[in-house]
Design a protein around this motif. Structure first.
Motif, PDB file in Angstrom:
ATOM      1  N   ASN A  12       5.216  22.269  54.219  1.00 47.99           N
ATOM      2  CA  ASN A  12       4.948  22.511  52.793  1.00 47.99           C
ATOM      3  C   ASN A  12       5.884  21.704  51.901  1.00 47.99           C
ATOM      4  O   ASN A  12       6.992  21.359  52.306  1.00 47.99           O
ATOM      5  CB  ASN A  12       5.156  23.985  52.437  1.00 47.99           C
ATOM      6  N   HIS A  53      -2.144  28.193  43.707  1.00 45.88           N
ATOM      7  CA  HIS A  53      -3.072  29.202  44.253  1.00 45.88           C
ATOM      8  C   HIS A  53      -2.275  30.278  44.968  1.00 45.88           C
ATOM      9  O   HIS A  53      -1.056  30.172  45.102  1.00 45.88           O
ATOM     10  CB  HIS A  53      -4.138  28.564  45.153  1.00 45.88           C
ATOM     11  N   ASP A  57       2.003  30.650  51.633  1.00 46.43           N
ATOM     12  CA  ASP A  57       2.884  29.489  51.780  1.00 46.43           C
ATOM     13  C   ASP A  57       3.103  28.760  50.447  1.00 46.43           C
ATOM     14  O   ASP A  57       3.783  27.738  50.408  1.00 46.43           O
ATOM     15  CB  ASP A  57       2.354  28.525  52.863  1.00 46.43           C
ATOM     16  N   HIS A  58       2.544  29.299  49.355  1.00 51.38           N
ATOM     17  CA  HIS A  58       2.760  28.704  48.025  1.00 51.38           C
ATOM     18  C   HIS A  58       3.411  29.680  47.037  1.00 51.38           C
ATOM     19  O   HIS A  58       3.874  29.260  45.982  1.00 51.38           O
ATOM     20  CB  HIS A  58       1.430  28.196  47.452  1.00 51.38           C
ATOM     21  N   ASP A 130      -3.361  22.643  47.409  1.00 54.27           N
ATOM     22  CA  ASP A 130      -4.096  22.400  48.659  1.00 54.27           C
ATOM     23  C   ASP A 130      -5.524  21.923  48.386  1.00 54.27           C
ATOM     24  O   ASP A 130      -6.434  22.172  49.188  1.00 54.27           O
ATOM     25  CB  ASP A 130      -4.143  23.680  49.509  1.00 54.27           C
ATOM     26  N   HIS A 168       1.230  19.829  50.869  1.00 57.19           N
ATOM     27  CA  HIS A 168       1.615  19.686  52.282  1.00 57.19           C
ATOM     28  C   HIS A 168       1.821  18.231  52.688  1.00 57.19           C
ATOM     29  O   HIS A 168       1.194  17.332  52.130  1.00 57.19           O
ATOM     30  CB  HIS A 168       0.522  20.265  53.202  1.00 57.19           C
TER      31      HIS A 168
HETATM   32 FE    FE Z   1      -0.971  25.653  51.804  1.00 56.70          FE
END
Ligand code: FE
Ligand code: ZN
Length: 252
Positions: A12, A53, A57-58, A130, A168
């Motif tokens: 990431n 979003h 992982d964000h 993403d 990413h």
């Molecule tokens: Fe992601």
């Protein structure tokens, strides 16, 4: 505007934005509290958290950073129930000022139904989360291929000198896919040399210029007769080509 790239988790990127004139600090998609905080500490403050979003992982650093720095969290209005700690509900096309900086919200559903990009028009910078990656695009999880295709077309219409900061480091793997179906593309081959040398030195391949992506990212070339020919569907519409490519990539 200064942008610090913060590698988080396995692949990431979070981004710290610093507006020196007004001493304003923003972070885009804080994936990991500890890793991001190490960088933020140098500035001793954090004003805003921007989320593209709702995926973990964000947003995983949201609450701890908000708690520590009293930062305001900005996200899409449609995802107000899924973005932890959200304070400001952004709308499509909304303009928002932070210090001397200003961004426009671009609603780009497909990866998720509430995905947005942050477009800093004056600085010629866009954060695409993403949705648009270097040499690729995000998986279509919640939307339709048509939505994703339209979202990519929105990003394609930005000025070609726009710098893309995505969520990413997928560039190398994406390049293998592009090369398979666009094997005569010289710009792509040159780009792969650059990618390899950056990765060898442990450097990010990000940011990339939209103008370069238009020439090399196969998902932005669905209208190219050579691509249609190479995947064996000369008669397909651009959207059908996109769907086919997305399908092939999902199984690549
Ligand atoms: Fe992601
Ligand atoms: Zn995601």
């Amino acid at each position: 505007m200064k942008i610090e790239i913060i590698p988080c988790l396995s692949d990431n990127y979070s981004y710290l934005i610093f507006d020196k004139e007004t001493d304003t600090i923003l972070i885009v998609d804080p994936s990991d509290f500890n890793v991001c905080d190490k960088i933020i500490k140098k500035y001793k403050k954090l004003d805003y958290i921007l989320n593209t979003h709702h995926h973990t992982d964000h947003v995983d650093g949201n609450l701890k950073l908000k708690d520590k720095y009293n930062a305001k969290i900005l996200g899409f209005e449609g995802d107000k129930d899924r973005i932890p700690g959200i304070d400001v509900f952004l709308k499509d096309n909304q303009k928002f000022n932070v210090g001397n900086l200003g961004f426009k919200v671009i609603f780009i559903p497909g990866h998720t139904r509430g995905h947005i990009a942050f477009y800093f028009e004056k600085n010629k910078v866009v954060f695409t989360g993403d949705t648009l990656f270097s040499l690729g695009c995000g998986k279509v999880f919640e939307g339709s291929n048509e939505e994703m295709f339209n979202s990519l077309n929105k990003l394609k219409s930005l000025p070609s000198e726009t710098k893309i900061y995505c969520g990413h480091e997928y560039t190398k793997k994406n390049s293998n896919f592009c090369l398979k179906y666009d094997s005569n593309n010289h710009s792509l081959k040159e780009k792969i040399i650059t990618i390899n040398s950056k990765l060898k030195k442990n450097l990010p391949t990000i940011p990339v210029l939209l103008g370069d992506e238009l020439k090399t990212n196969i998902f932005l070339k669905c209208n190219d007769p050579n691509i249609k020919h190479s995947i064996g569907h000369k008669d397909y519409s651009d959207l059908e080509i996109f769907s086919k490519l997305r399908d092939l990539k999902d199984n690549f």
